[in-house]
Design a protein around this motif. Structure first.
Motif, PDB file in Angstrom:
ATOM      1  N   ALA A 436       0.837  -1.204   0.000  1.00 54.59           N
ATOM      2  CA  ALA A 436       0.000   0.000   0.000  1.00 54.59           C
ATOM      3  C   ALA A 436       0.872   1.254   0.000  1.00 54.59           C
ATOM      4  CB  ALA A 436      -0.904  -0.003   1.222  1.00 54.59           C
ATOM      5  N   GLY A 437       0.352   2.305  -0.563  1.00 57.91           N
ATOM      6  CA  GLY A 437       1.064   3.577  -0.567  1.00 57.91           C
ATOM      7  C   GLY A 437       1.788   3.832  -1.870  1.00 57.91           C
ATOM      8  N   PRO A 438       2.647   4.868  -1.878  1.00 61.88           N
ATOM      9  CA  PRO A 438       3.293   5.288  -3.129  1.00 61.88           C
ATOM     10  C   PRO A 438       4.260   4.270  -3.716  1.00 61.88           C
ATOM     11  CG  PRO A 438       4.207   6.471  -1.232  1.00 61.88           C
ATOM     12  CD  PRO A 438       3.010   5.729  -0.742  1.00 61.88           C
ATOM     13  N   GLY A 439       4.704   3.307  -2.909  1.00 64.87           N
ATOM     14  CA  GLY A 439       5.644   2.310  -3.420  1.00 64.87           C
ATOM     15  C   GLY A 439       4.980   1.177  -4.184  1.00 64.87           C
ATOM     16  N   ASN A 440       3.647   1.192  -4.262  1.00 62.86           N
ATOM     17  CA  ASN A 440       2.940   0.129  -4.977  1.00 62.86           C
ATOM     18  C   ASN A 440       3.218   0.218  -6.477  1.00 62.86           C
ATOM     19  OD1 ASN A 440       1.171  -2.035  -5.283  1.00 62.86           O
ATOM     20  ND2 ASN A 440      -0.559  -0.677  -5.678  1.00 62.86           N
ATOM     21  N   ARG A 441       3.168  -0.908  -7.175  1.00 69.46           N
ATOM     22  CA  ARG A 441       3.378  -0.898  -8.621  1.00 69.46           C
ATOM     23  C   ARG A 441       2.155  -1.441  -9.331  1.00 69.46           C
ATOM     24  NH1 ARG A 441       6.445  -6.103 -11.023  1.00 69.46           N
ATOM     25  NH2 ARG A 441       5.301  -5.268 -12.775  1.00 69.46           N
ATOM     26  N   ARG A 442       1.973  -1.038 -10.581  1.00 73.37           N
ATOM     27  CA  ARG A 442       0.855  -1.511 -11.386  1.00 73.37           C
ATOM     28  C   ARG A 442       1.271  -2.766 -12.162  1.00 73.37           C
ATOM     29  NH1 ARG A 442      -1.733   0.830  -8.255  1.00 73.37           N
ATOM     30  NH2 ARG A 442      -2.855   2.797  -8.560  1.00 73.37           N
ATOM     31  N   TRP A 443       0.287  -3.651 -12.380  1.00 72.11           N
ATOM     32  CA  TRP A 443       0.550  -4.901 -13.101  1.00 72.11           C
ATOM     33  C   TRP A 443      -0.286  -4.918 -14.378  1.00 72.11           C
ATOM     34  CZ3 TRP A 443       4.011  -8.402 -10.850  1.00 72.11           C
ATOM     35  CH2 TRP A 443       4.355  -8.133  -9.527  1.00 72.11           C
ATOM     36  N   THR A 444       0.289  -5.508 -15.431  1.00 70.70           N
ATOM     37  CA  THR A 444      -0.453  -5.628 -16.688  1.00 70.70           C
ATOM     38  C   THR A 444      -1.398  -6.824 -16.601  1.00 70.70           C
ATOM     39  OG1 THR A 444       1.184  -7.086 -17.722  1.00 70.70           O
ATOM     40  CG2 THR A 444       1.531  -4.701 -17.948  1.00 70.70           C
ATOM     41  N   MET A 445      -2.378  -6.865 -17.513  1.00 68.29           N
ATOM     42  CA  MET A 445      -3.320  -7.986 -17.528  1.00 68.29           C
ATOM     43  C   MET A 445      -2.609  -9.318 -17.805  1.00 68.29           C
ATOM     44  SD  MET A 445      -6.215  -6.757 -16.642  1.00 68.29           S
ATOM     45  CE  MET A 445      -7.268  -8.163 -17.001  1.00 68.29           C
ATOM     46  N   PRO A 446      -1.635  -9.404 -18.727  1.00 65.53           N
ATOM     47  CA  PRO A 446      -0.920 -10.681 -18.913  1.00 65.53           C
ATOM     48  C   PRO A 446      -0.205 -11.133 -17.641  1.00 65.53           C
ATOM     49  CG  PRO A 446      -0.547  -9.253 -20.800  1.00 65.53           C
ATOM     50  CD  PRO A 446      -1.257  -8.440 -19.780  1.00 65.53           C
ATOM     51  N   GLN A 447       0.360 -10.159 -16.869  1.00 67.44           N
ATOM     52  CA  GLN A 447       1.028 -10.527 -15.617  1.00 67.44           C
ATOM     53  C   GLN A 447       0.027 -11.060 -14.594  1.00 67.44           C
ATOM     54  OE1 GLN A 447       2.903  -6.666 -15.047  1.00 67.44           O
ATOM     55  NE2 GLN A 447       4.931  -7.556 -15.357  1.00 67.44           N
ATOM     56  N   MET A 448      -1.168 -10.469 -14.564  1.00 67.61           N
ATOM     57  CA  MET A 448      -2.208 -10.972 -13.652  1.00 67.61           C
ATOM     58  C   MET A 448      -2.638 -12.376 -14.064  1.00 67.61           C
ATOM     59  SD  MET A 448      -4.683  -7.724 -12.898  1.00 67.61           S
ATOM     60  CE  MET A 448      -4.048  -6.107 -12.484  1.00 67.61           C
ATOM     61  N   ALA A 449      -2.721 -12.599 -15.365  1.00 72.34           N
ATOM     62  CA  ALA A 449      -3.119 -13.919 -15.855  1.00 72.34           C
ATOM     63  C   ALA A 449      -2.111 -14.992 -15.442  1.00 72.34           C
ATOM     64  CB  ALA A 449      -3.272 -13.881 -17.376  1.00 72.34           C
ATOM     65  N   GLN A 450      -0.871 -14.556 -15.096  1.00 67.18           N
ATOM     66  CA  GLN A 450       0.161 -15.489 -14.646  1.00 67.18           C
ATOM     67  C   GLN A 450       0.191 -15.622 -13.124  1.00 67.18           C
ATOM     68  OE1 GLN A 450       3.689 -13.830 -16.382  1.00 67.18           O
ATOM     69  NE2 GLN A 450       3.055 -14.300 -18.487  1.00 67.18           N
ATOM     70  N   GLY A 451      -0.813 -15.032 -12.429  1.00 68.52           N
ATOM     71  CA  GLY A 451      -0.918 -15.214 -10.984  1.00 68.52           C
ATOM     72  C   GLY A 451      -0.427 -14.062 -10.142  1.00 68.52           C
ATOM     73  N   ALA A 509      -5.249 -10.864 -27.234  1.00 68.16           N
ATOM     74  CA  ALA A 509      -4.677 -11.618 -28.347  1.00 68.16           C
ATOM     75  C   ALA A 509      -4.318 -10.708 -29.519  1.00 68.16           C
ATOM     76  CB  ALA A 509      -5.667 -12.696 -28.797  1.00 68.16           C
ATOM     77  N   ILE A 510      -5.253  -9.814 -29.885  1.00 65.04           N
ATOM     78  CA  ILE A 510      -5.023  -8.952 -31.056  1.00 65.04           C
ATOM     79  C   ILE A 510      -4.441  -7.603 -30.644  1.00 65.04           C
ATOM     80  CG2 ILE A 510      -6.170  -7.763 -32.962  1.00 65.04           C
ATOM     81  CD1 ILE A 510      -8.241 -10.019 -32.959  1.00 65.04           C
ATOM     82  N   VAL A 511      -5.025  -7.014 -29.622  1.00 68.33           N
ATOM     83  CA  VAL A 511      -4.602  -5.676 -29.173  1.00 68.33           C
ATOM     84  C   VAL A 511      -4.236  -5.743 -27.700  1.00 68.33           C
ATOM     85  CG1 VAL A 511      -5.254  -3.253 -28.918  1.00 68.33           C
ATOM     86  CG2 VAL A 511      -6.162  -4.581 -30.834  1.00 68.33           C
ATOM     87  N   GLY A 512      -3.020  -5.314 -27.356  1.00 66.93           N
ATOM     88  CA  GLY A 512      -2.588  -5.251 -25.967  1.00 66.93           C
ATOM     89  C   GLY A 512      -3.124  -3.998 -25.314  1.00 66.93           C
ATOM     90  N   GLY A 514      -3.334  -1.074 -22.126  1.00 65.71           N
ATOM     91  CA  GLY A 514      -2.455  -0.402 -21.167  1.00 65.71           C
ATOM     92  C   GLY A 514      -1.022  -0.315 -21.637  1.00 65.71           C
ATOM     93  N   ALA A 515      -0.083  -0.664 -20.731  1.00 67.06           N
ATOM     94  CA  ALA A 515       1.344  -0.525 -21.022  1.00 67.06           C
ATOM     95  C   ALA A 515       1.803  -1.446 -22.145  1.00 67.06           C
ATOM     96  CB  ALA A 515       2.158  -0.799 -19.752  1.00 67.06           C
ATOM     97  N   THR A 516       1.062  -2.517 -22.405  1.00 68.22           N
ATOM     98  CA  THR A 516       1.471  -3.470 -23.451  1.00 68.22           C
ATOM     99  C   THR A 516       0.974  -3.056 -24.834  1.00 68.22           C
ATOM    100  OG1 THR A 516      -0.509  -4.823 -23.053  1.00 68.22           O
ATOM    101  CG2 THR A 516       1.488  -5.359 -21.791  1.00 68.22           C
ATOM    102  N   ALA A 517       0.152  -2.001 -24.889  1.00 68.63           N
ATOM    103  CA  ALA A 517      -0.370  -1.565 -26.187  1.00 68.63           C
ATOM    104  C   ALA A 517       0.766  -1.065 -27.066  1.00 68.63           C
ATOM    105  CB  ALA A 517      -1.405  -0.456 -25.996  1.00 68.63           C
TER     106      ALA A 517
END
Length: 709
Positions: A436-451, A509-512, A514-517
């Protein structure tokens, strides 16, 4: 041929005509007498609008005028040719050209004194030459002259000697404005009072006080040793600085300690004590004053000298007698945002001393405590141990101190804390999955799909999978503006597509997202990538055609020339590919092409050659619907000239009568001098060969050289 010469002459003379109009006031900067303003309108009116009386005999147009001294003018040079007392007022009438003003004189040890030109000249007995340049140079860098030097006849002392005018040895306040001087601790020194009491300026300045920016403040202790005010206020000459404090410190203020909402009341204490009971043994006032902690007061410092529970109430109790109110305290934590401690809620059950200063040290000495520290009984954990109050380290108790809120993320997604706490505790996610807080990082959808992150639970087993049911977290879709270098902003409409397809049909699959776009070229789309996966002519319209369905087209103005390109007109007979990218590269890196290049087949000239479409050398007004005046920026000491297209076309001249032959338009245009025009160049092609008024006739100067409003 005559028809061609007329517009050329007009073009040539316009720079000259509009010149004088633009050049109204000329400002000359002098080294010793400030700036002098020369007015063309005043002189032209007096000289019958005849420019040649001065130009180019006394002043050369276009050349930077060399400085001319007053001595040279007195011998007939420059302005002195007329201003000799016969043709016009003489040079000794200084103030008709040299504007006088009030002159502030900075004195190193006394501030500023203002010399009034208006007052001295208004006496009628003095002229400029009485002072300039024998006594003062007419400049801003005159050296400072001491009062002693003035008493010997220097500077102002040349007149202010007690005979010609009042002496510089007395009457100080006639030049030096005096005022009341405020000091710290609500003290004020009154010049008016002391001068009325019979004291002269020299009795204090500069024996006891150095006036001006070099002045320094003295402490009361120094005054007691005869410094500053203490030179007189010693109990003999005048009342002593050791007593009668309120005679100088007339309005002492209540002292607010804003950091702790505390207040010290002078009014209350002076009813019981003298000022010297505290000052300056216990308290040093002013700049040397320092703040004391409550712990230091408990050890007998500051307020604690009296407030020790014997003389008066102690500093360890009755807190609200000085701290008028408490406030909520916000603690910023490294891992869980801000936590608010409520004094009001705790004071309903506890006294201030229950926490201060045994458990908590207030003020600058305060230290933060981690949750691990609290688990060991420190800080809040001294009470919040599960017995006296709810346990600070219990995951079920987190929300009682740490405010929960829905967390908004990119792509209009959000995380609802409250909903998750119905089935989970804070510790299930913090700090293993989320910091929690400013040190948190954002995750991409493919990374979430990996757990990772949300994907640790949202795997299709513990909870719905991050691979589907997008609308559960992403509350709404947004219209996407894609900056395309070649075609400007291209917009993708989610609302149109989600009416036909589900999110998973495109993402990821076709269009990434967020950051993967990533951006894909039209060539890549034509091969089936990105939008081209559907827009292939089968599933949906092809990306190769139908450009305007995604790329908005608009009319393109070419501001410098007043031309406009209409996409609508051209798209009725042509496709986008006829021009893009062979003739034009859309976007900011497109380059402009000159008319000469178009005539050779470049740009618009590829079609507008007289065969496929009308030629670029004819029908100018079909692309240039509005012509405008052309301003010729000439040197600052000459002025600028405006050429009017409207006035020339009104006389029946066509664009081709001048452009391409006499005057080159656009980037290839060059200015011509008056001498070149007199030989037939530019405007001189017409203005000088009986087709229009001549550029060489001085009577016609004002036809072009007129003030621009």
């Amino acid at each position: 041929m005559k028809r061609l010469l007329v517009p050329a002459i007009v073009l040539l003379l316009l720079p000259v005509i509009l010149f004088a109009r633009d050049y109204k006031i000329v400002t000359f900067a002098t080294e010793t007498a400030g700036t002098v303003a020369f007015s063309h309108p005043v002189h032209l009116k007096a000289l019958g609008n005849n420019c040649t009386l001065c130009h180019n005999t006394l002043f050369t147009i276009g050349d930077k005028a060399a400085p001319v001294t007053m001595k040279a003018m007195e011998q007939g040079a420059s302005c002195g040719a007329c201003h000799n007392g016969k043709r016009a007022f003489g040079l000794p009438a200084c103030t008709r050209c040299h504007v006088t003003r009030e002159v502030p004189i900075d004195i190193p040890s006394f501030g500023a004194v203002v010399f009034s030109h208006a007052f001295h000249l208004g006496l009628g007995a003095y002229g400029c030459a009485d002072c300039h340049n024998a006594v003062f140079r007419a400049a801003t860098d005159n050296p400072n002259v001491s009062m002693k030097a003035m008493e010997q006849g220097k500077s102002c002392g040349a007149c202010h000697d007690g005979s010609t005018a009042f002496s510089v040895k007395g009457d100080c306040t006639r030049c030096h404005v005096v005022r009341d001087i405020p000091f710290a601790a609500s003290a004020t020194f009154s010049h008016a009072f002391h001068l009325t009491a019979g004291y002269g300026c020299g009795e204090c300045h500069g024996r006891l006080f150095t006036a001006g920016p070099d002045s320094r403040r003295y402490t009361m202790q120094e005054m007691e040793t005869q410094k500053s005010c203490g030179g007189c206020h010693n109990g003999n000459t005048a009342f002593s600085v050791k007593g009668d404090c309120d005679r100088c410190h007339a309005n002492v203020k209540e002292v607010s300690f804003a950091a702790h909402d505390a207040m010290f009341s002078h009014k209350l204490h002076t009813k019981l004590l003298n000022c010297d009971s505290c000052h300056s043994g216990i308290f040093i006032g002013g700049a040397a004053s320092r703040r004391y902690t409550m712990k230091e007061m408990e050890q007998g410092h500051s307020c604690g000298v009296c407030h020790e529970d014997k003389t008066v109430f102690g500093v360890t109790g009755a807190c609200d007698r000085c701290h008028l109110k408490t406030r909520d305290v916000s603690f910023r934590t490294a891992v869980a945002g801000s936590v608010v401690f409520s004094h009001d809620a705790h004071r309903q059950m506890y006294g201030c001393s229950d926490c201060h200063n045994g458990i908590f040290t207030t003020g600058a000495a305060r230290v933060g405590a981690t949750m691990a520290d609290m688990g060991k009984g420190l800080s809040c954990g001294a009470c919040h141990d599960g017995t006296s109050a709810f346990p600070a380290t219990s995951a079920a108790s987190c929300s009682r101190c740490h405010p929960l809120r829905d967390v908004n993320m990119a792509a209009n997604s959000y995380f609802p804390h409250v909903k998750h706490l119905e089935a989970n505790t804070c510790g299930d996610c913090h700090n293993d999955l989320f910091r929690a807080g400013p040190g948190n990082r954002r995750w991409t959808m493919p990374q979430m799909a990996q757990g990772n992150s949300c994907g640790a639970c949202h795997d299709g087993t513990s909870a719905f999978s991050v691979r589907g049911e997008c609308g559960t977290c992403h509350r709404e879709t947004v219209e996407v503006a894609i900056p395309v270098k070649q075609t400007g902003i291209t917009r993708f409409s989610h609302s149109v597509h989600t009416a036909l397809y589900s999110c998973g049909d495109c993402h990821n699959a076709i269009v990434g997202a967020g950051a993967t776009a990533r951006r894909v070229t039209m060539a890549a789309m034509e091969k089936g990538e990105s939008c081209g996966a559907c827009h292939d002519g089968s599933a949906a319209f092809t990306v190769r055609e139908n450009c305007t369905r995604c790329h908005p087209v608009k009319d393109i103005p070419f501001t410098p020339s007043g031309a406009r390109f209409s996409h609508d007109v051209h798209l009725k007979v042509h496709g986008c590919g006829d021009c893009h990218d062979a003739l034009y590269r859309p976007g900011s890196d497109n380059r402009r092409v000159t008319m000469a290049e178009m005539e050779r087949g470049a740009s618009c000239g590829a079609c507008h050659d007289g065969s496929a479409a009308f030629p670029v050398t004819a029908g100018c007004d079909r692309c240039h619907p509005a012509t405008k005046g052309i301003k010729y920026d000439l040197p600052a000491d000459v002025g600028s000239v405006l050429f009017s297209h409207r006035s020339h076309t009104a006389k029946g001249y066509a664009c081709s009568d001048c452009h391409g032959r006499i005057v080159v338009a656009g980037a290839g245009r060059k200015s011509s001098t008056m001498k070149e025009m007199e030989q037939g160049t530019s405007c001189g092609a017409c203005h000088g060969f009986s087709m229009a008024f001549s550029v060489s006739d001085p009577v016609n100067c004002v036809k072009c050289h007129q003030r621009l409003y």
